[in-house]
Scaffold this motif. Structure first.
Motif, PDB file in Angstrom:
ATOM      1  N   ILE A 129       1.423  82.093  74.226  1.00 34.90           N
ATOM      2  CA  ILE A 129       0.199  81.305  74.338  1.00 34.90           C
ATOM      3  C   ILE A 129      -0.201  81.114  75.796  1.00 34.90           C
ATOM      4  O   ILE A 129       0.661  80.864  76.653  1.00 34.90           O
ATOM      5  CB  ILE A 129       0.400  79.938  73.632  1.00 34.90           C
ATOM      6  CG1 ILE A 129       0.674  80.200  72.136  1.00 34.90           C
ATOM      7  CG2 ILE A 129      -0.804  79.027  73.814  1.00 34.90           C
ATOM      8  CD1 ILE A 129       1.219  79.008  71.401  1.00 34.90           C
ATOM      9  N   ASP A 130      -1.502  81.198  76.045  1.00 35.50           N
ATOM     10  CA  ASP A 130      -2.056  81.149  77.399  1.00 35.50           C
ATOM     11  C   ASP A 130      -1.514  82.317  78.227  1.00 35.50           C
ATOM     12  O   ASP A 130      -0.746  82.135  79.182  1.00 35.50           O
ATOM     13  CB  ASP A 130      -1.733  79.814  78.092  1.00 35.50           C
ATOM     14  CG  ASP A 130      -2.551  78.666  77.528  1.00 35.50           C
ATOM     15  OD1 ASP A 130      -3.623  78.940  76.953  1.00 35.50           O
ATOM     16  OD2 ASP A 130      -2.117  77.512  77.653  1.00 35.50           O
ATOM     17  N   LEU A 131      -1.917  83.499  77.826  1.00 29.04           N
ATOM     18  CA  LEU A 131      -1.488  84.714  78.528  1.00 29.04           C
ATOM     19  C   LEU A 131      -1.950  84.681  79.978  1.00 29.04           C
ATOM     20  O   LEU A 131      -3.084  84.293  80.270  1.00 29.04           O
ATOM     21  CB  LEU A 131      -2.059  85.948  77.831  1.00 29.04           C
ATOM     22  CG  LEU A 131      -1.525  86.246  76.429  1.00 29.04           C
ATOM     23  CD1 LEU A 131      -2.342  87.368  75.790  1.00 29.04           C
ATOM     24  CD2 LEU A 131      -0.048  86.619  76.462  1.00 29.04           C
ATOM     25  N   ILE A 132      -1.058  85.096  80.856  1.00 34.18           N
ATOM     26  CA  ILE A 132      -1.389  85.130  82.272  1.00 34.18           C
ATOM     27  C   ILE A 132      -2.280  86.351  82.552  1.00 34.18           C
ATOM     28  O   ILE A 132      -3.185  86.299  83.359  1.00 34.18           O
ATOM     29  CB  ILE A 132      -0.084  85.110  83.107  1.00 34.18           C
ATOM     30  CG1 ILE A 132       0.500  83.698  83.015  1.00 34.18           C
ATOM     31  CG2 ILE A 132      -0.326  85.507  84.555  1.00 34.18           C
ATOM     32  CD1 ILE A 132       1.969  83.603  83.169  1.00 34.18           C
ATOM     33  N   ALA A 133      -2.022  87.442  81.838  1.00 32.60           N
ATOM     34  CA  ALA A 133      -2.866  88.640  81.902  1.00 32.60           C
ATOM     35  C   ALA A 133      -2.878  89.245  80.504  1.00 32.60           C
ATOM     36  O   ALA A 133      -1.941  89.032  79.740  1.00 32.60           O
ATOM     37  CB  ALA A 133      -2.291  89.625  82.912  1.00 32.60           C
ATOM     38  N   PRO A 134      -3.933  89.995  80.146  1.00 24.37           N
ATOM     39  CA  PRO A 134      -3.963  90.588  78.806  1.00 24.37           C
ATOM     40  C   PRO A 134      -2.760  91.516  78.592  1.00 24.37           C
ATOM     41  O   PRO A 134      -2.314  92.174  79.529  1.00 24.37           O
ATOM     42  CB  PRO A 134      -5.271  91.396  78.805  1.00 24.37           C
ATOM     43  CG  PRO A 134      -6.083  90.843  79.920  1.00 24.37           C
ATOM     44  CD  PRO A 134      -5.115  90.335  80.941  1.00 24.37           C
ATOM     45  N   LEU A 135      -2.250  91.560  77.377  1.00 27.32           N
ATOM     46  CA  LEU A 135      -1.162  92.482  77.039  1.00 27.32           C
ATOM     47  C   LEU A 135      -1.787  93.841  76.776  1.00 27.32           C
ATOM     48  O   LEU A 135      -2.640  93.973  75.908  1.00 27.32           O
ATOM     49  CB  LEU A 135      -0.413  91.985  75.799  1.00 27.32           C
ATOM     50  CG  LEU A 135       0.298  90.635  75.951  1.00 27.32           C
ATOM     51  CD1 LEU A 135       0.807  90.160  74.594  1.00 27.32           C
ATOM     52  CD2 LEU A 135       1.452  90.743  76.933  1.00 27.32           C
ATOM     53  N   LYS A 136      -1.366  94.838  77.546  1.00 31.42           N
ATOM     54  CA  LYS A 136      -1.959  96.164  77.412  1.00 31.42           C
ATOM     55  C   LYS A 136      -1.011  97.103  76.692  1.00 31.42           C
ATOM     56  O   LYS A 136       0.194  97.096  76.949  1.00 31.42           O
ATOM     57  CB  LYS A 136      -2.273  96.730  78.796  1.00 31.42           C
ATOM     58  CG  LYS A 136      -3.402  96.007  79.489  1.00 31.42           C
ATOM     59  CD  LYS A 136      -3.918  96.835  80.661  1.00 31.42           C
ATOM     60  CE  LYS A 136      -4.929  96.059  81.480  1.00 31.42           C
ATOM     61  NZ  LYS A 136      -4.349  95.429  82.657  1.00 31.42           N
ATOM     62  N   GLU A 137      -1.577  97.914  75.819  1.00 35.15           N
ATOM     63  CA  GLU A 137      -0.796  98.906  75.095  1.00 35.15           C
ATOM     64  C   GLU A 137      -0.043  99.780  76.091  1.00 35.15           C
ATOM     65  O   GLU A 137      -0.603 100.201  77.104  1.00 35.15           O
ATOM     66  CB  GLU A 137      -1.752  99.764  74.246  1.00 35.15           C
ATOM     67  CG  GLU A 137      -1.020 100.565  73.195  1.00 35.15           C
ATOM     68  CD  GLU A 137      -1.983 101.303  72.263  1.00 35.15           C
ATOM     69  OE1 GLU A 137      -3.176 100.961  72.241  1.00 35.15           O
ATOM     70  OE2 GLU A 137      -1.524 102.210  71.573  1.00 35.15           O
ATOM     71  N   GLY A 138       1.260 100.031  75.827  1.00 40.25           N
ATOM     72  CA  GLY A 138       2.059 100.868  76.707  1.00 40.25           C
ATOM     73  C   GLY A 138       2.916 100.072  77.683  1.00 40.25           C
ATOM     74  O   GLY A 138       3.882 100.585  78.240  1.00 40.25           O
ATOM     75  N   GLN A 139       2.568  98.815  77.866  1.00 37.15           N
ATOM     76  CA  GLN A 139       3.307  97.921  78.758  1.00 37.15           C
ATOM     77  C   GLN A 139       4.643  97.543  78.106  1.00 37.15           C
ATOM     78  O   GLN A 139       4.758  97.574  76.881  1.00 37.15           O
ATOM     79  CB  GLN A 139       2.444  96.669  78.902  1.00 37.15           C
ATOM     80  CG  GLN A 139       2.778  95.721  80.007  1.00 37.15           C
ATOM     81  CD  GLN A 139       1.859  94.477  79.935  1.00 37.15           C
ATOM     82  OE1 GLN A 139       0.810  94.490  79.295  1.00 37.15           O
ATOM     83  NE2 GLN A 139       2.271  93.422  80.583  1.00 37.15           N
ATOM     84  N   LYS A 140       5.639  97.195  78.913  1.00 39.58           N
ATOM     85  CA  LYS A 140       6.894  96.680  78.365  1.00 39.58           C
ATOM     86  C   LYS A 140       7.140  95.286  78.905  1.00 39.58           C
ATOM     87  O   LYS A 140       7.031  95.064  80.109  1.00 39.58           O
ATOM     88  CB  LYS A 140       8.063  97.600  78.711  1.00 39.58           C
ATOM     89  CG  LYS A 140       8.118  98.776  77.775  1.00 39.58           C
ATOM     90  CD  LYS A 140       9.458  99.457  77.793  1.00 39.58           C
ATOM     91  CE  LYS A 140       9.490 100.522  76.706  1.00 39.58           C
ATOM     92  NZ  LYS A 140      10.560 101.473  76.889  1.00 39.58           N
ATOM     93  N   VAL A 141       7.462  94.381  78.020  1.00 44.82           N
ATOM     94  CA  VAL A 141       7.606  92.978  78.401  1.00 44.82           C
ATOM     95  C   VAL A 141       9.033  92.508  78.127  1.00 44.82           C
ATOM     96  O   VAL A 141       9.485  92.562  76.986  1.00 44.82           O
ATOM     97  CB  VAL A 141       6.612  92.104  77.596  1.00 44.82           C
ATOM     98  CG1 VAL A 141       6.790  90.638  77.915  1.00 44.82           C
ATOM     99  CG2 VAL A 141       5.177  92.549  77.845  1.00 44.82           C
ATOM    100  N   PRO A 142       9.762  92.082  79.165  1.00 45.15           N
ATOM    101  CA  PRO A 142      11.088  91.516  78.898  1.00 45.15           C
ATOM    102  C   PRO A 142      10.935  90.138  78.240  1.00 45.15           C
ATOM    103  O   PRO A 142      10.247  89.276  78.772  1.00 45.15           O
ATOM    104  CB  PRO A 142      11.739  91.384  80.283  1.00 45.15           C
ATOM    105  CG  PRO A 142      10.802  92.044  81.246  1.00 45.15           C
ATOM    106  CD  PRO A 142       9.445  92.070  80.591  1.00 45.15           C
ATOM    107  N   VAL A 143      11.558  89.979  77.088  1.00 39.81           N
ATOM    108  CA  VAL A 143      11.500  88.711  76.363  1.00 39.81           C
ATOM    109  C   VAL A 143      12.928  88.234  76.135  1.00 39.81           C
ATOM    110  O   VAL A 143      13.779  89.008  75.683  1.00 39.81           O
ATOM    111  CB  VAL A 143      10.779  88.868  74.999  1.00 39.81           C
ATOM    112  CG1 VAL A 143      10.784  87.561  74.215  1.00 39.81           C
ATOM    113  CG2 VAL A 143       9.352  89.361  75.206  1.00 39.81           C
ATOM    114  N   THR A 144      13.204  86.990  76.494  1.00 37.51           N
ATOM    115  CA  THR A 144      14.539  86.435  76.295  1.00 37.51           C
ATOM    116  C   THR A 144      14.531  85.534  75.064  1.00 37.51           C
ATOM    117  O   THR A 144      13.757  84.575  74.991  1.00 37.51           O
ATOM    118  CB  THR A 144      14.986  85.648  77.541  1.00 37.51           C
ATOM    119  OG1 THR A 144      14.994  86.545  78.654  1.00 37.51           O
ATOM    120  CG2 THR A 144      16.395  85.081  77.360  1.00 37.51           C
TER     121      THR A 144
END
Ligand SMILES: [Cu+2]
Length: 157
Positions: A106-121
Motif C-alpha cells: 500500500i502506498d507504492l513508492i514507484a509503480p511496479l513494472k513488469e519484469g522488475q524483481k522485488v525482495p520481500v521479507t
C-alpha cells in the motif's frame, strides 16, 4: 568438522527461500496499473514440519505499508479485509492467490513494472524471516511463471 560447517553454510546459501521447515515458492507480484497506488503479491508456503506456523507480516521497500489481506464474500461482492496472520498448517501448504489471501503493498513508492524483481521479507511466528525475490508479472497474471507453464503443458495434451 570445519568442512561440515562449510558445507552446511553453502547449502543455506543455495536455498535462501527456506527456513527450518518452511519453503516459499511460486511468488509473484502483479504490475500495478498507472493509477493504482497499491499492488498485490502472492506466494505458496509449504510446511514440511510437524508444527503449524503462521505468516505474521511482510515487508518490502517498494511501498510505505505492507499488509496481509484476505477476500471475504459480502453478499455477491468480494471485499478485501486485513488479517492479523495467515495460518500455515503442519505438513501442509498455504497458497496466497488472486481472489484469496494475498500480501498488499500500500502506498507504492514507484509503480511496479513488469519484469522488475522485488525482495520481500516474510515474517513467520516460528520460522522467523524468509526473504524471497518476487518477480513482477503482468497486471492480469494469475500464477507464477512455473505454474503458468504447467497449465500450458496440460492444454497441449
Ligand atoms: Cu488487498
Amino acid at each position: 568438522m570445519k568442512t561440515m560447517t562449510a558445507i552446511a553454510a553453502a547449502l543455506l546459501f543455495a536455498a535462501p527461500a527456506c527456513a527450518a521447515d518452511l519453503s516459499v515458492s511460486d511468488a509473484f507480484l502483479r504490475a500495478s496499473p498507472k493509477v493504482a497506488n497499491a499492488g498485490a503479491g502472492f506466494v505458496t508456503i509449504t510446511n514440511t514440519g510437524a508444527t503449524a506456523d503462521r505468516l505474521m507480516g511482510a515487508s518490502a521497500d517498494v511501498s510505505k505499508r505492507v499488509e496481509l489481506h484476505t477476500h471475504i464474500k459480502d453478499g455477491e461482492i468480494f471485499r478485501m479485509r486485513q488479517v492479523e496472520s495467515i495460518a500455515v498448517p503442519a505438513g501442509g501448504k498455504t497458497e496466497l492467490k488472486p481472489g484469496g489471501d494475498h500480501i498488499m503493498f500500500i502506498d507504492l513508492i514507484a509503480p511496479l513494472k513488469e519484469g522488475q524483481k522485488v525482495p520481500v521479507t516474510l515474517s513467520f511466528e516460528k520460522a522467523g524471516k524468509i526473504t524471497v525475490e518476487v518477480p513482477v508479472l503482468s497486471v492480469s497474471a494469475t500464477a507464477a511463471p512455473a505454474a503458468a507453464m504447467d497449465h500450458m503443458g496440460h492444454m497441449a495434451k
